[in-house]
Enzyme design. Structure first.
Site, PDB file in Angstrom:
ATOM      1  N   LYS A 118     -50.547  22.581  -3.157  1.00 41.09           N
ATOM      2  CA  LYS A 118     -50.350  23.564  -4.231  1.00 41.09           C
ATOM      3  C   LYS A 118     -49.348  24.572  -3.667  1.00 41.09           C
ATOM      4  O   LYS A 118     -49.722  25.529  -2.981  1.00 41.09           O
ATOM      5  CB  LYS A 118     -51.688  24.231  -4.580  1.00 41.09           C
ATOM      6  CG  LYS A 118     -51.791  24.823  -5.973  1.00 41.09           C
ATOM      7  CD  LYS A 118     -50.749  25.856  -6.325  1.00 41.09           C
ATOM      8  CE  LYS A 118     -50.949  27.181  -5.656  1.00 41.09           C
ATOM      9  NZ  LYS A 118     -49.819  28.129  -5.883  1.00 41.09           N
ATOM     10  N   CYS A 126     -43.289  35.936   8.572  1.00 38.22           N
ATOM     11  CA  CYS A 126     -44.557  36.413   9.127  1.00 38.22           C
ATOM     12  C   CYS A 126     -44.431  36.706  10.613  1.00 38.22           C
ATOM     13  O   CYS A 126     -45.315  37.302  11.196  1.00 38.22           O
ATOM     14  CB  CYS A 126     -45.649  35.380   8.898  1.00 38.22           C
ATOM     15  SG  CYS A 126     -45.287  33.865   9.754  1.00 38.22           S
ATOM     16  N   SER A 170     -51.047  35.876   2.088  1.00 38.86           N
ATOM     17  CA  SER A 170     -51.387  37.269   2.403  1.00 38.86           C
ATOM     18  C   SER A 170     -52.861  37.392   2.836  1.00 38.86           C
ATOM     19  O   SER A 170     -53.667  36.493   2.598  1.00 38.86           O
ATOM     20  CB  SER A 170     -51.138  38.139   1.174  1.00 38.86           C
ATOM     21  OG  SER A 170     -51.920  37.644   0.104  1.00 38.86           O
ATOM     22  N   GLU A 203     -48.416  45.751   5.988  1.00 40.15           N
ATOM     23  CA  GLU A 203     -47.331  44.783   6.152  1.00 40.15           C
ATOM     24  C   GLU A 203     -46.286  45.125   5.092  1.00 40.15           C
ATOM     25  O   GLU A 203     -46.621  45.252   3.909  1.00 40.15           O
ATOM     26  CB  GLU A 203     -47.873  43.365   5.910  1.00 40.15           C
ATOM     27  CG  GLU A 203     -46.811  42.299   6.066  1.00 40.15           C
ATOM     28  CD  GLU A 203     -47.334  40.891   5.795  1.00 40.15           C
ATOM     29  OE1 GLU A 203     -48.111  40.711   4.836  1.00 40.15           O
ATOM     30  OE2 GLU A 203     -46.954  39.981   6.530  1.00 40.15           O
ATOM     31  N   GLU A 229     -45.944  29.280  -6.532  1.00 41.49           N
ATOM     32  CA  GLU A 229     -45.383  29.192  -7.886  1.00 41.49           C
ATOM     33  C   GLU A 229     -44.023  29.896  -7.952  1.00 41.49           C
ATOM     34  O   GLU A 229     -43.309  29.758  -8.935  1.00 41.49           O
ATOM     35  CB  GLU A 229     -46.358  29.798  -8.901  1.00 41.49           C
ATOM     36  CG  GLU A 229     -46.678  31.286  -8.737  1.00 41.49           C
ATOM     37  CD  GLU A 229     -47.724  31.593  -7.663  1.00 41.49           C
ATOM     38  OE1 GLU A 229     -47.876  30.808  -6.700  1.00 41.49           O
ATOM     39  OE2 GLU A 229     -48.387  32.643  -7.783  1.00 41.49           O
TER      40      GLU A 229
END
Ligand code: NAD
Length: 502
Positions: free
Chosen positions: A173, A281, A226, A381, A176
């Site tokens: 998945k 990241c 996240s 972050e 999107e």
């Protein structure tokens, strides 16, 4: 308008949903595709296909599975530029950066080619008289991967090639926000010879993920994204008795000792902080200057101010736009908070706009000094091209600062002292440490080992840990009652040798 297809049971099919999410070009926010939110029936079909395919795929000999990976690696290399072009268009990354994203994924596929050796078990002969013990590594079943927007090639490739090489089947998945790159990866995987159902790709967001997390046929979940989503996925997956590995957010510090090679430090920190618009990241978002090294801050800020954002196919572009207007708003709000809370903004990218692309999600390079730990720009972050500079007096203070931060993805130290480097690598509570290397991302024969709030789980991505994550170990203890053979080997007889323990 392109509607992104689903991949179910080897077929690229349009979704029957009426719900779509727009995929945009972040440089100007024009819509380039419509990403479907798969229906429950489509999600169920993907799981059923993966479950059925597992029955035959797990029986395919491991060298044959490795050969699929060899063909896949070849196709990815041949189409490296095509994949990077799609990736640049939907993420805004510069072409060089996009090629790097694909390349880091190809390296994991190369590791998946070594799966026969990686899946070897252990043996011990004669653990008791006439008894041998040996172990096999066997696949789990249907595995699920949920991936973020920021590495749409590398992160899916962290997951499905290794899972599939181990004999599992997989449901991906992807984000999107940039599903076109993962679809291209899937297309090449089918072309490489992956049978129908071995890899399925479904689209959507929260609802589709939650449906899959509650499906009893899924055995293991890999997630990258996240912190709040990572925590939710880890809890839900483990509550549902699934294996889970969830890689989450980060706040990576670089510690700069006064004995470091100044030019190396400055050159390295420019790319490591604002490169890829800070949407990595492992980006360095906090530079901690120790003692006299603080005198380099202004020069660093000057160098960073010269990095100019631009569009993906302009070779002069230092980095591209942020992924979405929401991401831009979040970064601008944090820059404003940084100023309001008293940090000194040495370079301010909040008003940057690119001529001809004014509708895009642009934020220019930004550098703060005099940053303190209570400030939002330190605590959160940022995921934008923003570097926070801090000053401490000693290496011990720097180590305490980094260790008090809740994240533990990556860190680095710049020094010419072996002693300081050794102390740092030993005492620092962060999973990936660079010594005079700003972004210490391990190659795939090691594992990607974030700690603390940057990772929820036990076994990390790629390397030997991923093989463990995607497999079960079966241990067999065997004795054979063969009178004739045992008559010669002595097995099965009472021992007549006395062992003197002294
Ligand atoms: P995100 O958490 O918003 O989305 C990640 C995935 O989770 C997407 O596929 C999304 O559709 C899905 N998702 C979003 N909300 C959900 C919900 N409520 N329930 C279930 N699924 C949901 O992350 P992002 O913005 O795409 O990616 C950026 C984040 O990823 C940053 O925090 C970054 O640090 C992190 N990241 C971490 C690593 C690492 O290795 N630690 C690597 C890359 C990115």
């Amino acid at each position: 308008m392109q509607h992104v297809p689903l991949l179910i049971n080897g077929q690229f099919i349009p979704s029957t949903t009426s719900q779509f999410i727009e995929v945009t070009n972040p440089a100007n926010n024009s819509v380039i595709a419509q990403c479907p939110c798969a229906t429950d029936a489509e999600l169920a079909a993907a799981v059923a296909s993966a479950k059925q395919a597992f029955l035959t795929w797990k029986e395919v000999p491991v060298p044959e599975r490795a050969r699929v990976m060899m063909r896949y690696q070849q196709l990815l290399k041949e189409q490296h530029d095509e994949i990077a072009t799609i990736l640049s268009q939907e993420t805004g990354k510069t072409f060089a950066d996009a090629k790097g994203d694909v390349w880091r994924g190809i390296e994991v596929v190369e590791q998946a080619m070594n799966v026969p050796a990686l899946m070897m078990g252990e043996t011990a002969e004669n653990v008791a008289r006439g008894i041998d013990t040996y172990s096999y590594i066997q696949p789990l079943g249907v595995c699920l991967g949920i991936t973020p927007f920021n590495f749409p090639a590398m992160i899916p490739l962290w997951m499905f090639p290794l899972a599939v090489a181990c004999g599992n089947t997989f449901i991906l998945k992807p984000s999107e926000q940039d599903p076109l790159t993962p679809m291209k990866l899937a297309e090449l995987f089918i072309q490489a010879g992956a049978p129908a159902g071995v890899l399925n790709v479904v689209h959507g967001g929260k609802d589709q993920v939650n449906y899959l997390l509650n499906d009893a046929d899924i055995r293991a979940v890999s997630f990258v994204g996240s912190v709040p989503v990572g925590q939710h996925i880890y809890k839900t997956a483990t509550d549902n008795m699934k294996r889970a590995q969830c890689f989450a957010g980060a706040k990576n510090h670089s510690v700069i000792m006064p004995d470091a090679n100044k030019q190396q430090v400055l050159n390295n920190l420019v790319g490591a902080s604002v490169g890829a618009a800070g949407q990595r990241c492992m980006a360095i978002s906090v530079a901690v200057f120790v003692g006299q090294a603080k005198e380099w801050i202004d020069e660093l800020a000057g160098m960073i101010s010269k990095v100019t954002p631009g569009i993906w196919d302009d070779a002069e572009s230092g980095f591209g736009p942020l992924i979405s207007p929401q991401a831009k708003q979040k970064v601008l709000a944090l820059i404003a908070e940084g100023k309001a809370q008293g940090a000194k903004c040495l370079v301010d990218g909040s008003t940057f706009s690119l001529a001809g692309y004014e509708q895009g999600n642009w934020v220019g390079p930004t550098v703060f000094s005099e940053v303190k730990t209570h400030m939002s720009i330190y605590q959160q972050e940022i995921f934008g091209p923003v570097l926070c500079c801090m000053v401490v007096d000693t290496l011990d203070e720097a180590i305490a600062l980094v260790n008090n931060n809740p994240y533990g993805n990556g860190t680095s130290i710049f020094t010419s002292s072996g002693g300081a480097a050794r102390k740092y690598q030993h005492e620092i509570e962060v999973g990936q440490v660079g010594i005079n290397v700003p972004i210490p991302v391990p190659l795939p024969f090691f594992s990607f080992t974030g700690w603390k709030n940057s990772f929820y789980g036990d076994l990390h991505a790629y390397g030997k840990q991923a093989i463990r994550f995607y497999t079960e170990t079966k241990t067999i203890t065997a004795r054979w009652f063969d009178e004739e053979a045992n008559a010669h080997s002595g097995a099965g007889e009472q021992p007549n040798m006395t062992i003197n323990l002294r």
